[in-house]
Design an enzyme around this catalytic site. Structure first.
Site, PDB file in Angstrom:
ATOM      1  N   HIS A  67       4.767  17.006  41.863  1.00 53.57           N
ATOM      2  CA  HIS A  67       3.597  16.776  42.905  1.00 53.57           C
ATOM      3  C   HIS A  67       2.952  15.508  42.893  1.00 53.57           C
ATOM      4  CE1 HIS A  67      -0.229  19.136  44.053  1.00 53.57           C
ATOM      5  NE2 HIS A  67      -0.591  17.714  43.841  1.00 53.57           N
ATOM      6  N   GLU A  68       2.739  14.893  41.760  1.00 59.86           N
ATOM      7  CA  GLU A  68       2.155  13.604  41.518  1.00 59.86           C
ATOM      8  C   GLU A  68       2.890  12.441  42.145  1.00 59.86           C
ATOM      9  OE1 GLU A  68      -1.030  13.504  41.064  1.00 59.86           O
ATOM     10  OE2 GLU A  68      -1.186  15.345  40.167  1.00 59.86           O
ATOM     11  N   HIS A  71       2.651  12.456  46.005  1.00 58.24           N
ATOM     12  CA  HIS A  71       1.463  11.554  46.456  1.00 58.24           C
ATOM     13  C   HIS A  71       1.613  10.073  46.292  1.00 58.24           C
ATOM     14  CE1 HIS A  71      -1.589  14.922  46.468  1.00 58.24           C
ATOM     15  NE2 HIS A  71      -1.542  15.082  45.264  1.00 58.24           N
TER      16      HIS A  71
HETATM   17 ZN   LIG Z   1      -2.494  16.668  44.256  1.00 58.30          ZN
END
Ligand SMILES: [Zn+2]
Length: 372
Positions: A67-68, A71
Site C-alpha cells: 500500500h505504502e 503511494h
Molecule cells: Zn495510504
C-alpha cells in the site's frame, strides 16, 4: 517516524520497522492462532494454527508495505522524493519530501495506496474462493479469507475523507481542483480529520464502557488521527499566512562581516543570548566574502566541537542562495527554495542593499513534509 529495524531499500527508499509493530503483530497472531483459526478449521494442532497465523500476519504487513509503495512509486513519478517507508503499530507511513504541486498529482498519489489494497483484497478473495472450490474448507483458505478481509478494511477505512487518511488527501485534491485555493482545500480536509478523530475516540470509549472488545485501539487510533490533523492544520494556516506576509517577517537579519577564523564559540560570545537569530557574512583574510553563517547554523554544532570549528567551516556558499526582495510575499520566495542546490534566499531591501537571509529553518516552518 523513527525506524528501529531497517529492512532494506526499495526503489531507493529506506524501508524499516518501528518496534511498536512487533507488539501489534504478536497480538494479531495470538488472536488468529488462539481463536479465529481454531473456530474456522477445528481439529488441528496448535503448531499448525501458529504457523498459519504468523504467515498470515507477515503477509498482512507485506500488504501494508505494498500500500505504502503504491503511494511512494506514484509520488516518485511525480518528481517528489520519498524519505522513508516505516511500518508501525497503526499501519504504514510513507514520508514524502513535500506536497504535490498540482491537484491531479495529489489525487493520484492518494489513490494509489487504497487501489493497491483493493487489488490485494480481491486477489486474496479469489485465491480463498478458488481453494475452497477445489479442496473444501482448509486452514490456508481461512488465512487467505482473513487477508482479503483485512486488505478490504484497509482500502475502505483509508478512503474516509478525513486527512491525514488517504480519503482526506482525495478530498483536498478535489476541492483544490474546483476552487484553485490549495490552502483552504487542505484546511477543510484536516478539519474533517480532526472531527473524525473525535468521533473515533467517542465511539471507542462507548465500546469500552459497554465492555466490548477493540475500544482501546479505536480510542488510540482516533487520538493519533486528531493529533496529526491538528498539526497539519497549523501548517496549512502558516502556509495561508505566507501567501500574504512579506518575505522580511521570516528573514534572519544580516549583521556586519566577521573573520573566517572566528570559532563557533567565539561567534556565540559576540551575540546577545536575548537577540533573535542573526546572519553574518564570513570574510577571508584577503577581504573576500566566502559565504554566510547564521546563529541558527552555529547552534547545530555540538558543544564539544564549538571551540575547534570555525565559522568558515560551516559557512554556506553564495551558490546555494537565490535572490529575493523584502517586499515579495514569503510564499513567492519559498516557491523558489527547497532544492538541495538552492535552499536559502539572500534578501535585498527596496534600495538593493543586502538585508538578510531565509534558510531551511524558516522554510521548515512553512513547508511541511507529508505522510501518506
Ligand atoms: Zn495510504
Amino acid at each position: 517516524m523513527k525506524q528501529h529495524l531497517r529492512l532494506g531499500t526499495i526503489s531507493g527508499i529506506p524501508v524499516g520497522l518501528h518496534w511498536g509493530l512487533l507488539v501489534i503483530a504478536w497480538l494479531q497472531a495470538a488472536s488468529l492462532a488462539g481463536s479465529l483459526l481454531p473456530a474456522a478449521s477445528p481439529g488441528l494442532g496448535s503448531g499448525a494454527y501458529w504457523a498459519a497465523a504468523l504467515t498470515g500476519v507477515v503477509l498482512f504487513f507485506a500488504s501494508i508495505l505494498a500500500h505504502e509503495l503504491g503511494h511512494s512509486l506514484v509520488a516518485q513519478r511525480e518528481g517528489i522524493r520519498v524519505r522513508s517507508i516505516t511500518l508501525w503499530f497503526l499501519g504504514g507511513v510513507a514520508e514524502l519530501d513535500r506536497q504535490a504541486d498540482r491537484p491531479r498529482a495529489e489525487l493520484k498519489i492518494a489513490l494509489a495506496g487504497p487501489a493497491v489494497s483493493l487489488v490485494l483484497a480481491l486477489g486474496f478473495l479469489a485465491a480463498a474462493v478458488g481453494l475452497e472450490a477445489l479442496v473444501g474448507s482448509t486452514l490456508v483458505g481461512t488465512v487467505l479469507a482473513w487477508l482479503a478481509f483485512a486488505n478490504g478494511v484497509l482500502a475502505v477505512f483509508n478512503m474516509i475523507p478525513a486527512a491525514p487518511l488517504d480519503g482526506g488527501r482525495v478530498l483536498a485534491a478535489v476541492l483544490w481542483a474546483r476552487s484553485g485555493d490549495v490552502s483552504r482545500a487542505r484546511s477543510i480536509a484536516s478539519r474533517s480529520g480532526r472531527g473524525f478523530g473525535a468521533v473515533l475516540m467517542a465511539g471507542g470509549l462507548l465500546l469500552v464502557f459497554n465492555g466490548l472488545p477493540g475500544g482501546i485501539t479505536i480510542v488510540i487510533l482516533g487520538w493519533f488521527l486528531r493529533t496529526a490533523a491538528t498539526q497539519e492544520l497549523r501548517y496549512h494556516e502558516l502556509a495561508e499566512q505566507a501567501a500574504t506576509l512579506p518575505a522580511h517577517v521570516a528573514m534572519t537579519p544580516l549583521s556586519s562581516p566577521i573573520d573566517s577564523g572566528v570559532t563557533v564559540s567565539g561567534l556565540a560570545a559576540m551575540v546577545s543570548p536575548l537577540s533573535g537569530p542573526v546572519a553574518f557574512p564570513v570574510r577571508d583574510a584577503d577581504g573576500e566574502t566566502r559565504g554566510i553563517v547564521t546563529t541558527l547554523d552555529a547552534a547545530g554544532v555540538s558543544a564539544k566541537r564549538r571551540s575547534q570549528v570555525t565559522v568558515a567551516d560551516i559557512a554556506v556558499g553564495f551558490d546555494r542562495f537565490v535572490g529575493a526582495r523584502t517586499d515579495e510575499t514569503l510564499s513567492a520566495v519559498l516557491e523558489r527554495l527547497g532544492t538541495p542546490e538552492a535552499d536559502r534566499a539572500f534578501v535585498y531591501d527596496a534600495d538593493g542593499r543586502p538585508a538578510g537571509v531565509i534558510g531551511p529553518a524558516e522554510l521548515a516552518a512553512v513547508r511541511s513534509p507529508v505522510a501518506v
